[in-house]
Design a protein around this motif. Structure first.
Motif, PDB file in Angstrom:
ATOM      1  N   GLN A 124      60.598   6.587  40.103  1.00  0.00           N
ATOM      2  CA  GLN A 124      59.689   5.507  39.720  1.00  0.00           C
ATOM      3  C   GLN A 124      58.729   5.139  40.857  1.00  0.00           C
ATOM      4  N   ASN A 125      59.184   5.337  42.093  1.00  0.00           N
ATOM      5  CA  ASN A 125      58.370   4.955  43.261  1.00  0.00           C
ATOM      6  C   ASN A 125      57.846   6.175  44.020  1.00  0.00           C
ATOM      7  N   LYS A 126      57.749   7.303  43.337  1.00  0.00           N
ATOM      8  CA  LYS A 126      57.349   8.534  44.016  1.00  0.00           C
ATOM      9  C   LYS A 126      55.955   8.435  44.633  1.00  0.00           C
ATOM     10  N   TRP A 127      55.045   7.713  43.955  1.00  0.00           N
ATOM     11  CA  TRP A 127      53.697   7.607  44.501  1.00  0.00           C
ATOM     12  C   TRP A 127      53.653   6.729  45.745  1.00  0.00           C
ATOM     13  N   VAL A 128      54.560   5.775  45.834  1.00  0.00           N
ATOM     14  CA  VAL A 128      54.661   4.965  47.063  1.00  0.00           C
ATOM     15  C   VAL A 128      55.094   5.844  48.227  1.00  0.00           C
ATOM     16  N   ILE A 129      56.094   6.701  47.981  1.00  0.00           N
ATOM     17  CA  ILE A 129      56.602   7.594  49.029  1.00  0.00           C
ATOM     18  C   ILE A 129      55.551   8.615  49.430  1.00  0.00           C
ATOM     19  N   VAL A 130      54.893   9.207  48.421  1.00  0.00           N
ATOM     20  CA  VAL A 130      53.856  10.207  48.703  1.00  0.00           C
ATOM     21  C   VAL A 130      52.688   9.582  49.458  1.00  0.00           C
ATOM     22  N   SER A 131      52.274   8.386  49.029  1.00  0.00           N
ATOM     23  CA  SER A 131      51.129   7.717  49.671  1.00  0.00           C
ATOM     24  C   SER A 131      51.414   7.385  51.132  1.00  0.00           C
ATOM     25  N   SER A 132      52.586   6.811  51.394  1.00  0.00           N
ATOM     26  CA  SER A 132      52.926   6.438  52.776  1.00  0.00           C
ATOM     27  C   SER A 132      53.024   7.681  53.661  1.00  0.00           C
ATOM     28  N   THR A 133      53.555   8.783  53.094  1.00  0.00           N
ATOM     29  CA  THR A 133      53.661  10.029  53.868  1.00  0.00           C
ATOM     30  C   THR A 133      52.279  10.585  54.191  1.00  0.00           C
ATOM     31  N   LEU A 134      51.379  10.579  53.204  1.00  0.00           N
ATOM     32  CA  LEU A 134      50.018  11.086  53.430  1.00  0.00           C
ATOM     33  C   LEU A 134      49.258  10.232  54.436  1.00  0.00           C
ATOM     34  N   ILE A 135      49.436   8.916  54.351  1.00  0.00           N
ATOM     35  CA  ILE A 135      48.739   8.012  55.285  1.00  0.00           C
ATOM     36  C   ILE A 135      49.177   8.275  56.722  1.00  0.00           C
ATOM     37  N   THR A 136      50.493   8.384  56.931  1.00  0.00           N
ATOM     38  CA  THR A 136      50.977   8.636  58.299  1.00  0.00           C
ATOM     39  C   THR A 136      50.589  10.034  58.784  1.00  0.00           C
ATOM     40  N   LEU A 137      50.503  10.998  57.868  1.00  0.00           N
ATOM     41  CA  LEU A 137      50.054  12.344  58.254  1.00  0.00           C
ATOM     42  C   LEU A 137      48.595  12.321  58.710  1.00  0.00           C
ATOM     43  N   VAL A 138      47.767  11.568  57.988  1.00  0.00           N
ATOM     44  CA  VAL A 138      46.352  11.441  58.388  1.00  0.00           C
ATOM     45  C   VAL A 138      46.247  10.785  59.762  1.00  0.00           C
ATOM     46  N   ILE A 139      47.058   9.746  59.986  1.00  0.00           N
ATOM     47  CA  ILE A 139      47.073   9.091  61.301  1.00  0.00           C
ATOM     48  C   ILE A 139      47.543  10.072  62.373  1.00  0.00           C
ATOM     49  N   GLY A 140      48.571  10.880  62.049  1.00  0.00           N
ATOM     50  CA  GLY A 140      49.064  11.881  62.997  1.00  0.00           C
ATOM     51  C   GLY A 140      48.012  12.907  63.349  1.00  0.00           C
ATOM     52  N   VAL A 141      47.246  13.361  62.341  1.00  0.00           N
ATOM     53  CA  VAL A 141      46.163  14.321  62.592  1.00  0.00           C
ATOM     54  C   VAL A 141      45.100  13.707  63.501  1.00  0.00           C
ATOM     55  N   ALA A 142      44.749  12.440  63.239  1.00  0.00           N
ATOM     56  CA  ALA A 142      43.748  11.755  64.066  1.00  0.00           C
ATOM     57  C   ALA A 142      44.219  11.636  65.513  1.00  0.00           C
ATOM     58  N   ILE A 143      45.497  11.298  65.684  1.00  0.00           N
ATOM     59  CA  ILE A 143      46.046  11.170  67.041  1.00  0.00           C
ATOM     60  C   ILE A 143      46.094  12.522  67.737  1.00  0.00           C
ATOM     61  N   ALA A 144      46.556  13.547  67.004  1.00  0.00           N
ATOM     62  CA  ALA A 144      46.760  14.866  67.617  1.00  0.00           C
ATOM     63  C   ALA A 144      45.455  15.539  68.005  1.00  0.00           C
ATOM     64  N   PHE A 145      44.434  15.394  67.163  1.00  0.00           N
ATOM     65  CA  PHE A 145      43.220  16.182  67.384  1.00  0.00           C
ATOM     66  C   PHE A 145      42.025  15.378  67.897  1.00  0.00           C
ATOM     67  N   PHE A 146      42.114  14.054  67.873  1.00  0.00           N
ATOM     68  CA  PHE A 146      40.959  13.272  68.300  1.00  0.00           C
ATOM     69  C   PHE A 146      41.265  12.288  69.426  1.00  0.00           C
ATOM     70  N   LEU A 147      42.505  11.804  69.514  1.00  0.00           N
ATOM     71  CA  LEU A 147      42.833  10.789  70.522  1.00  0.00           C
ATOM     72  C   LEU A 147      43.532  11.361  71.751  1.00  0.00           C
ATOM     73  N   ILE A 148      44.354  12.393  71.560  1.00  0.00           N
ATOM     74  CA  ILE A 148      45.094  12.972  72.683  1.00  0.00           C
ATOM     75  C   ILE A 148      44.297  14.105  73.314  1.00  0.00           C
ATOM     76  N   THR A 149      44.085  14.015  74.602  1.00  0.00           N
ATOM     77  CA  THR A 149      43.385  15.078  75.329  1.00  0.00           C
ATOM     78  C   THR A 149      44.409  16.106  75.815  1.00  0.00           C
ATOM     79  N   PRO A 150      44.225  17.372  75.472  1.00  0.00           N
ATOM     80  CA  PRO A 150      45.197  18.388  75.916  1.00  0.00           C
ATOM     81  C   PRO A 150      45.173  18.570  77.426  1.00  0.00           C
ATOM     82  N   THR A 151      46.328  18.848  77.999  1.00  0.00           N
ATOM     83  CA  THR A 151      46.455  19.093  79.434  1.00  0.00           C
ATOM     84  C   THR A 151      46.791  20.571  79.653  1.00  0.00           C
TER      85      THR A 151
END
Length: 233
Positions: free
Chosen positions: A16-43
């Protein structure tokens, strides 16, 4: 039997709450992509190696085990000297980009393998070309100054950082960041699902009535639609 009923109920709530789970997972994945590829400078890490050995003055004699052991014991001293201000000061003076001795000392790491006279020099920097240039310059200066400081007469450069474009990235791990983001999003979705389940006081079936009133249920009146009433009449 009870366990089976509860398991079915859990699966039903999750469905019944599958879209809540999917949405929260997608949102955090988008945030993770932003952090990994735009905010963190590779060393990047550049590496070089030098071999330090004391030449035996008597060319006809064989190097004794005691001499080798003595050289091994001095390796730690060489490591400290290589990262000392005495050598780093000269590197700083020759470096193209402005940098302080303190900043340079934080970028370098000097290590040696056990029972080895080879010293590994590591330099980390956000720019691969700078990391390679610094480690090569430290290697060059060390080769020039160590004989003066320690009266060692046989220093050989084993390897240098010749290809900055091929340097190893040591502090940038997108797969790990994305995996952690996925797990966090999944957990947040499940937590929201659980909260919604326990905070929802809607009565859906006979069992909910029994649990709410703490009374046994003897019967239930079904809902009759107008269509069913017309059919009976």
């Amino acid at each position: 039997m009870k366990d089976t009923v509860y398991l079915k109920e859990v699966l039903k709530v999750v469905k019944q709450n599958k879209w809540v789970i999917v949405s929260s997972t997608l949102i955090t994945l988008v945030i993770g992509v932003a952090i990994a590829f735009f905010l963190i400078t590779p060393t990047y890490q550049a590496t070089s190696q030098i071999l330090i050995n004391q030449t035996n003055k008597d060319k006809e004699s064989v190097i004794q085990t005691a001499e080798v052991q003595a050289n091994l014991q001095l390796v730690n001293t060489y490591r400290v000297l290589i990262s000392s201000p005495r050598i780093l000061e000269k590197v700083v003076k020759q470096e193209k980009k402005p940098i302080t001795i303190e900043a340079l000392s934080k970028k370098i790491d000097v290590k040696s393998e056990q029972d080895s006279q080879i010293i590994n020099l590591y330099v980390k920097d956000s720019d691969p070309a700078t990391a390679a240039r610094l480690v090569n310059e430290i290697t060059k200066v060390s080769k020039e100054m160590l004989p003066q400081l320690m009266q060692v007469d046989n220093i050989q450069v084993v390897s240098t950082a010749d290809n900055p474009s091929e340097l190893e990235i040591v502090s940038f791990q997108p797969p790990l960041i994305l995996f952690v983001s996925f797990v966090i999003g999944l957990l947040i979705g499940l937590m929201i699902t659980v909260l919604r389940y326990f905070l929802d006081t809607t009565i859906r079936d006979e069992r909910d009535i029994e649990e709410a009133l703490h009374l046994p249920l003897f019967g239930a009146v079904s809902v009759i639609t107008e269509k069913e009433m017309r059919t009976k009449h």
